[in-house]
Design an enzyme around this catalytic site. Structure first.
Site, short mmCIF file in Angstrom:
data_model
loop_
_atom_site.label_atom_id
_atom_site.label_comp_id
_atom_site.label_asym_id
_atom_site.label_seq_id
_atom_site.Cartn_x
_atom_site.Cartn_y
_atom_site.Cartn_z
N VAL A 112 -0.74 -2.10 4.16
CA VAL A 112 0.87 -2.32 3.90
C VAL A 112 1.11 -3.55 3.38
CG1 VAL A 112 3.11 -2.07 4.80
CG2 VAL A 112 1.26 -0.70 5.58
N CYS A 113 1.72 -3.84 2.36
CA CYS A 113 2.49 -5.18 1.99
C CYS A 113 1.09 -6.20 1.54
CB CYS A 113 3.00 -5.62 2.93
SG CYS A 113 4.09 -7.09 2.47
N THR A 114 0.84 -7.39 2.15
CA THR A 114 -0.01 -8.37 1.82
C THR A 114 -1.29 -7.97 2.65
OG1 THR A 114 0.97 -9.95 3.56
CG2 THR A 114 1.43 -10.16 1.26
N ALA A 161 0.40 0.16 0.07
CA ALA A 161 1.68 0.15 0.00
C ALA A 161 2.27 -1.25 -0.39
CB ALA A 161 2.23 0.66 1.09
#
Length: 205
Positions: A112-114, A161
């Site tokens: 998710v994300c970074t 994501a």
């Protein structure tokens, strides 16, 4: 997939929603009939003296144990342009190594994300489509991933994501993929979450 074990790995500086959003989705999926057990975990020795991990906005969480051999591993983000969080985890190297080992042992790995930068440093994204937060796009591209501007990217055994709230979309997609549309819809309705748009898959291009 039956008897699925999912683990969400925490580290100091992780973004709260990156981890807790997917956790709630997966817990609700289990209650809705998915054969699924979800745990919040950390690497051995990665908690403070009280057994807690501190997230990026100050939330302190007690993990349920240490990283094992899950069927599904979710890696949150939290910090890349700052010294702590994902940046510190990547520089330390222990978590990317553990993520790579989980993958080699057959786990499906999702970020998710970074958190995508952790997957990248685990060697899982070279030449593969992936999403990350906009602050890490250039670095992820430099690491030879093919960055896709989508909320959720599914490349089979590696998923990602793009931003903080997209972790909920990612988890709902995983529920749909593994346990069916009905359970995913039930969870989405329960959480009053408008369903995400199309998921980018390897066959989408």
């Amino acid at each position: 997939m039956s008897d699925t074990t999912a683990e969400i790995v925490l580290f100091d500086g992780f973004d709260e929603l990156d981890a807790i959003g997917p956790f709630e989705v997966l817990e609700n999926a289990a209650e809705a009939g998915g054969d699924l057990e979800t745990r919040l975990v950390t690497l051995e020795g990665d908690t403070d003296e009280d057994g807690l991990v501190t997230a990026s906005h100050g939330l302190r969480v007690e993990p349920e144990g240490t990283l094992g051999r899950p069927d599904l591993l979710i890696v949150p983000g939290g910090g890349w342009t700052t010294p702590g969080g994902v940046r510190a985890v990547v520089e330390d190297g222990a978590l990317p190594d553990a993520v790579g080992e989980c993958y080699e042992n057959g786990a499906t790995v999702a970020s998710v994300c970074t958190g995508a930068m952790i997957l990248s440093h685990a060697g899982l994204l070279e030449g593969r489509p992936a999403a990350t937060h906009h602050v890490a796009v250039d670095d992820l591209e430099a690491a030879a991933a093919t960055v896709v501007d989508e909320r959720v990217v599914d490349d089979g055994d590696v998923l990602s994501a793009g931003g903080v709230t997209s972790g909920i979309d990612l988890a709902l997609w995983l529920v749909e993929r593994e346990f069916g549309e009905e359970i995913a819809s039930d969870v989405s309705e329960l959480m009053v979450h408008e369903r995400r748009g199309a998921v980018f898959t390897s066959s989408s291009d």
